[in-house]
Every structure is written in C-alpha cells, then in structure tokens.
Design a protein around this motif. Structure first.
Motif, PDB file in Angstrom:
ATOM      1  N   GLY A 296      73.563  48.228  51.114  1.00  0.00           N
ATOM      2  CA  GLY A 296      73.932  49.105  50.002  1.00  0.00           C
ATOM      3  C   GLY A 296      72.984  48.970  48.825  1.00  0.00           C
ATOM      4  N   LYS A 299      69.585  50.547  49.716  1.00  0.00           N
ATOM      5  CA  LYS A 299      69.619  52.012  49.695  1.00  0.00           C
ATOM      6  C   LYS A 299      69.732  52.537  48.271  1.00  0.00           C
ATOM      7  CE  LYS A 299      70.928  53.536  54.289  1.00  0.00           C
ATOM      8  NZ  LYS A 299      71.752  54.487  55.036  1.00  0.00           N
ATOM      9  N   SER A 300      70.496  51.831  47.407  1.00  0.00           N
ATOM     10  CA  SER A 300      70.625  52.243  46.000  1.00  0.00           C
ATOM     11  C   SER A 300      69.287  52.143  45.276  1.00  0.00           C
ATOM     12  CB  SER A 300      71.656  51.358  45.288  1.00  0.00           C
ATOM     13  OG  SER A 300      72.918  51.498  45.899  1.00  0.00           O
ATOM     14  N   PRO A 382      75.726  53.966  50.842  1.00  0.00           N
ATOM     15  CA  PRO A 382      75.862  53.023  49.716  1.00  0.00           C
ATOM     16  C   PRO A 382      77.142  53.208  48.916  1.00  0.00           C
ATOM     17  CG  PRO A 382      74.073  54.593  49.339  1.00  0.00           C
ATOM     18  CD  PRO A 382      74.487  54.758  50.752  1.00  0.00           C
ATOM     19  N   VAL A 383      77.644  54.449  48.778  1.00  0.00           N
ATOM     20  CA  VAL A 383      78.866  54.692  47.995  1.00  0.00           C
ATOM     21  C   VAL A 383      80.049  53.963  48.628  1.00  0.00           C
ATOM     22  CG1 VAL A 383      80.487  56.434  47.192  1.00  0.00           C
ATOM     23  CG2 VAL A 383      78.029  56.913  47.147  1.00  0.00           C
ATOM     24  N   MET A 386      79.659  50.158  48.124  1.00  0.00           N
ATOM     25  CA  MET A 386      79.941  49.668  46.776  1.00  0.00           C
ATOM     26  C   MET A 386      81.431  49.761  46.442  1.00  0.00           C
ATOM     27  SD  MET A 386      77.176  48.530  45.992  1.00  0.00           S
ATOM     28  CE  MET A 386      75.402  48.651  46.188  1.00  0.00           C
TER      29      MET A 386
END
Length: 766
Positions: A296, A299-300, A382-383, A386
């Motif tokens: 994550g 990717k962020s 990633p959403v 997180m």
C-alpha cells in the motif's frame, strides 16, 4: 526458511533424477552413426503367439550385406560367449567377450589404443583385447600387441594373435566385452549348425543414409522364410540405440521397456518440483496480509502494478537461485550414495549443456513458484489496504486448498506405489520357483572340457559339506536354447511350437530338487539314457498327453521316450509364463555346474570347491549362490523399489513442510481469536479442532481422489507380470491412514502450541 528448504530439496531431487534420465537416454547413443545402426530382430510366430527375439541365423549378416543395397555394413555377433579361458602362457584368466565381424568395428565408435581398427579382425585367428584385459595378461597394451593367446570354451580351443587393444567399453555401453574375436571362426565352430533354421547369433547393420525403416522392414519380411522351408520367422530392424529402452514386445511390436521407468521417474521429478512450488505459492499468498501495508505504501508513493509484480518476481528468482546453489552442493554430496543406489557412474559436469539445463530449471521453477503470488500481491488496492479493509477472497482460499489437495494426492499415490512395488519385489523374491534355491551354488562350466567334466564333479562331491553336484547346459535365469524340432504323433504339421531345450548330466534333477510329478529321472541304472526325455507340465499340456510316461516324441529326427514329468519350474523372470520345456541327457555340453551344499561351514566348503578347480584345471573360478543369480533378473525392480521409497519420503516431507508452514501461519494469524475463545472458556480440544479440522478435511479429500487412481496405476503395472501379488484393501487403507497420521502430527504440533499459549500475550495490542 521453509520456502528455501522446500525449493532446495525439490531441486536436488530433480537434478538427481535428471542425471539418471540423461544417462538412460544416452545408452548406446554416443556412436557417430547411431541414427543409422540397427539391430535385426526376429518375430517367431508360434502356436502360443508371437515371440520376439534379438537372435538370427549365423548367415544373416553376410546375406543381408550381399543382397540388400540399403545395407552398407553388416556384422554377426555371438551373444553367449562367457567363461572363456584366455591363456597367455604365464597367466590364465576367465573372460567374457564376443565374436564379431570386422564390420562391427567399422560401424561403432569404439576407440583403439593400439592397432588398426579397420583391419583388427580381418584374420580368422585375430583377437582384440580391452585395455584392462591387456594389462592383466601382458602388463600393458603395448606389450600385448602381436602376442599369442590360447583360448578354450567347452571342447573348442584355438591359438590367436593380439591385433589390437581398445578402450574399455564405458558406462554408456550395455555390453562390455573383454575381448573381440573374428566371427568367421564362430561360424566354423558351428559347422553344420550354421544354417537358416538355427538362431545362434545376433546381427547389426548400418543402413545407408535416406533408407526408410518401414519400407526396409517390409522388404526383408520374408528374408528368412525364403531360405528356410516352413519357417515361421519374420525379421525386422529396430534402431540399435532403442533396444535398451524399448526391449518389451507384444504381438511382434515394441510395447515399452525401460522407457517406462524413465517416464515414471520424470513424472516423479515433475511432481516433487510442483509440490515445492505449491508450498511457495501457498505460503507466499497466505502471508499476503503481512505485506499488505508495504504494498500500500509503495503504491501510494507511485509504484505501478508492474513494478510491484517485478519486485516479487525478482524475489522469487533470487530465492530460487539460492535454492539452486544449495541443491548443487547437496547433489555433489549425495552423488556417491545415489550412484550406489542406481548402480550407475553419474557425475554432474558443468558443460554448456548442463548449464543451460540448470538455467532452465531455475527459470521454470521461479516462474511456476512466483508468477501467481506476484500477480496476486500486485493487484492490492492502496485504499483498501489503508482502510484495513483487505480480506482474502473466496477464490484465493479455494485455490490454496486445491493446491494442498493436489500435493497430498500425489503423496498418497507415491505411498501406494512404494507399497505395491515393494510387495511385488518381495513376492517374486520369495516365490517358489519349482526348485530349492537355498544353499545351491552356480559355477560357470564353459571352460571345462567335456572329458574332464565328470572328474571335476566327482572331486567336488568329495569336498566336505557338498551334498550333490551335477551340470547342465542352461543358465536357469533366462531363455538359452529353444527349438521347434520336437514333434509327436498327431501334431499339426503347419503349427510350430517352441520348446526350451535343457541338456543335463546325471543327478541334475536331484541336485536342483526338481519335483517329479510322475516317472523317473536319468540314472545309470537304466543303461543308455540318450534316447530318453523328461518334459515339464507346460510341455505335457501343449502336446496333449494324458498319460505321458512311455510316449514317444521325435527330436530332430530321433525318437525319444518320455520317462518323466517335472513340475513346472521357472527359468525366466516371473514376468513370463512358464514355457514348454524338455530335459535331455547330454553331459558333453555344460554351461554351469550346480552344487548343493549344507549349512555346516559354507565358507570352508566353497574354499574346498575352489581348490578343486585350481588343482584339476589350474584356474580360479567364480562361485555364486543361485538365489543371488536369480535376483539379477529383477535388478530394475529392486532399483525402482529403493528409489521410489526415497522419492516417496521426499514428496511426503515436502507436503508436510508446506502444511507445517500453513498451520503455523494460520495459528499466528488467528492468535487473537484463539485468545478471545480461551478467555470465554473454550477448551483445549476445541482450539485444537478449530485449527486442525480444515487441514484434515483437505487431506481426506486427497486420499479419496488418490484411491481409484492408485488402484488403476498399481493394477496396470502389475499386469506386466505373469505372476503377481494381490492388491489387498489394506494397501490403500493403510496408505491413507499413514498419510492422515503424518498430516495430523504436522498440524497438531502447531495447533497444540497455539492452544496452550497464554491468552494475555496474544491479546496485547501492538
């Protein structure tokens, strides 16, 4: 560590099997013209079906070369010269060799150390020695050249000149002759026996480039029938290099052979590597939650899916590379042990071919093991990561369970295979052969002149511990001399029946403990026995005699009276049914002396027998127990049995290694749940069931799937034997139970560890 250990073990096994397979596929194929060298085989259309042999008339090679334009070279080869005595004047050695035509040396790529290979066997009194034999007889190859040698086998003898010395035939040769002599002398020895109805040699030919094998076989189909009136024999050619791997025939056509074991072990190697890769995939995807935050964050920060995919593939490549290095070290350590088990001389050399093969193993293993986890991990959003909203999908769970089922199914099949092969090998080793193998010695007799045979036997009988001794012209561990020359009143003249011909001396039946069903054996009390004959039960059934004693049969034009019937005894592998055979009295021709000894002091008795040969014949002799000679028929099965045990254990260990890792990770990922359950009063048994039941169900499914497959494959393999063990229910039930117990122990350890942990520790926050 579990992934690294699993991949290392899998790759070690694959490399060892690949070495064995490569060696098997290379036997007889190193010759420059191996794609054009053919063995002449013969199909004998007998009453009981077609029998395929690699034997031909002695005139076959010369006739094929003279009359068939497709044949560039042709060589006759004697198939049976063993136990020949070579006498240099100072040393007298027992040796095994071949009579071959000069064309044999021209078509094969055997290297000569000294002498002209293209002229070495042009003289009828020429002999070429192997390097080892030249050193043993003369000290060196150079000293051997031009020297005279005397040889003797049975009542034949001659003086020959050493015209060449060749390198010892290597591990890639099936035959390893210690000498080669001119085939024309062999034909001279046969005399009137060198005719088209007598199959006493083998033939190899070098076909010209562009020759169509199928068309050539059609052309030569009547080659023998045109020269032998009433013959039922059809010749055909088979690539010489293929005769090693494809040596089983059904209905006159190739039906497999050792190639079946090549396929079996190649399949085992593939499955073991798959099991190791499955462990990698399962453990990597199971640990996906632990690496979700890492993915994550990356990717962020802008990492692409392809970048993440590449990262995990590189990890897979590096881990597999480390595993390959460990495997190479393990192979070098295990190589001597593996050679001892396989009875081969394998070595891992790192030439370009080997490096490319190893690179292929590395690439394929990395792709198989890493591509699914890499695709799976790189697709995380990633959403979701997180928000801590990432959950394993149903598809992922089913895939992981399916892979566990598959690897344990393979393990179950291997357990069944190990048990069935071991049971069959044990069955054939302990089968009643129709005679008593215990304390029975077998001594080569080809070097004993007929005039001295009874003298040798009389002195052997006087050795303390010897109960009986006699001689016979048959090895009793394979076909030796078959004939269609036995006829009887009422026989269909158009029907040809092949009988095994066993010539014996007085007392052989008693020495062997053959069981007489009716009648008597040969005895000096009844005077002339040359016109008497004894049949086995299979021969009596084939002929159709209801009361065989006193019946007259005709053998090669001579009337013979049946004086006895012996119970069927095995003189071939138990893969074959007992064939019709007759026993006739002919002491002048003996291949082996059989000696029955007692158990009092066997070493002293054997030493006494050895001394007899040294005193009477002035030579040492090889003495073997008959049960050991019989076991040579099953070397393949014994090797397969041992190897399958090792590979079965490895497959089970790898499967359990993966199960251990999954159970450990499951227990770790559910530790808070387990802590809560324990605080709320869950029992130890309940916690154990919580962790173990899912895994046990998967193993049970594996067992259920493997059972019918195991029965099918085991039954198919056993059908290659005429005499076979029974497939008892306990083989399958026991195999499933063993696998289940191993799985329970593997998972149970992790489950117990989790169930007995302190819930206070597991419920603490990060």
């Amino acid at each position: 560590m579990i992934n690294l250990l699993g991949l290392s073990l899998g790759l070690t096994t694959v490399i060892l099997i690949a070495m064995w397979v490569k060696d098997e596929l290379s036997i007889n194929r190193y010759h420059a013209n191996s794609d054009r060298i053919y063995a002449v085989m013969t199909n004998h259309d007998n009453a009981g079906g077609i029998v395929t042999w690699g034997v031909t008339p002695a005139e076959m090679a010369e006739a094929m070369k003279a009359e068939l334009p497709q044949v560039e070279l042709a060589a006759g080869v004697s198939p049976f010269i063993k136990g020949m005595i070579l006498d240099s004047g100072t040393d007298k050695l027992d040796a095994e060799g071949l009579f071959v035509d000069q064309d044999y040396l021209d078509m094969f790529s055997h290297e000569f150390i000294i002498g002209n290979r293209s002229k070495a066997l042009l003289g009828i009194n020429a002999i070429s020695l192997s390097e080892s034999m030249a050193k043993n007889l003369f000290g060196s190859p150079e000293n051997a050249m031009g020297k005279s040698l005397k040889w003797q086998v049975f009542d034949f003898s001659n003086e020959v000149e050493v015209t060449g010395v060749y390198r010892d035939f290597g591990s890639l040769d099936v035959e390893k002759p210690e000498f080669l002599m001119a085939f024309p002398f062999f034909k001279a020895m046969l005399g009137d026996g060198a005719h088209w109805d007598n199959f006493n040699s083998s033939t190899v030919v070098l076909l010209r480039e562009g020759t169509d094998e199928t068309a050539f076989n059609t052309q030569i189909a009547s080659f023998i029938k045109d020269r032998a009136k009433g013959s039922n024999v059809t010749p055909f050619v088979q690539l010489y290099a293929d005769t090693y791997l494809y040596g089983t025939y059904e209905g006159g056509k190739v039906a497999g052979g050792r190639i079946n074991y090549v396929w079996i072990f190649s399949g085992i190697a593939l499955f073991i590597l798959l099991i190791a890769c499955i462990n990698f995939m399962n453990l990597t995807t199971a640990r996906s939650m632990a690496r979700a935050k890492e993915i994550g964050v990356k990717k962020s920060m802008g990492a692409s899916r392809m970048g993440i995919f590449g990262q995990f593939m590189v990890e897979s490549l590096l881990l597999t590379l480390f595993a390959l290095v460990i495997a190479m070290i393990a192979v070098s350590v295990l190589q001597p042990v593996f050679n001892k088990v396989t009875l081969k001389e394998l070595s891992l050399s790192l030439g370009m071919e080997e490096i490319l093969i190893l690179a292929g193993f590395w690439a394929i293993t990395s792709l198989v093991a890493g591509i699914y986890p890499s695709l799976y991990l790189s697709k995380f959003k990633p959403v979701q990561i997180m928000k801590n909203n990432l959950k394993g999908s149903v598809g992922e769970l089913l895939a992981r369970k399916g892979l566990v089922v598959f690897q344990f199914m393979i393990s179950m099949l291997l357990i069944i295979g190990v048990v069935v092969i071991g049971k069959q090998v044990n069955y054939i080793q302990n089968q009643n052969l129709g005679y008593n193998q215990s304390h029975l010695l077998k001594i080569p007799a080809e070097s004993i002149p007929a005039a001295q045979m009874n003298t040798v036997l009389d002195q052997v009988k006087e050795v303390a511990g010897v109960e009986n001794a006699s001689s016979l012209a048959h090895p009793l561990v394979g076909l030796s001399s078959s004939t269609i020359g036995l006829t009887w009143e009422g026989k269909n003249p158009d029907e040809q029946v092949k009988f095994e011909n066993i010539s014996v001396n007085m007392g052989l039946i008693e020495t062997m403990d053959f069981e007489l069903v009716e009648g008597r054996s040969f005895s000096p009390e009844f005077g002339e026995e040359n016109t008497k004959i004894i049949l086995n039960e299979a021969a009596v059934r084939t002929i159709g005699f209801e009361n065989p004693i006193g019946q007259i049969v005709n053998l090669w034009g001579n009337d013979m009276e049946v004086i006895g019937v012996v119970k069927n005894f095995h003189f071939e592998s138990l893969k074959e049914t007992v064939k019709p055979a007759f026993i006739k009295y002919d002491p002048g021709f003996a291949q082996n002396i059989m000696v029955r000894i007692n158990t009092a002091d066997q070493q002293r008795t054997i030493a006494g027998i050895t001394q007899v040969f040294q005193t009477v014949l002035g030579q040492k002799t090889e003495i073997a127990f008959m049960d050991e000679s019989y076991q040579t028929l099953y070397i393949q099965e014994q090797r397969v049995s041992v190897l399958s045990e090792y590979f079965g254990v490895i497959a089970i260990f790898l499967s359990c290694l993966g199960l251990f890792g999954l159970a450990a990770f499951t227990a770790e990922s559910r530790k808070k749940e387990i802590g809560v359950r324990k605080v709320l009063g869950a029992s130890m048994t309940g916690i154990l069931n919580l962790i173990t039941l899912d895994f046990i169900k998967l193993v049970l499914i594996s067992v259920v799937i493997a059972l019918p497959l195991g029965w099918y494959f085991a039954n198919s393999w056993l059908e290659t034997y005429a005499f076979q063990t029974k497939l008892s229910w306990w083989i399958f039930a026991g195999s499933g139970l063993v696998l289940l117990v191993i799985a329970i122990m593997t998972v149970g350890y992790q489950a117990y560890k989790a169930a007995s942990s302190n819930p206070v520790n597991s419920l603490r926050s990060e």
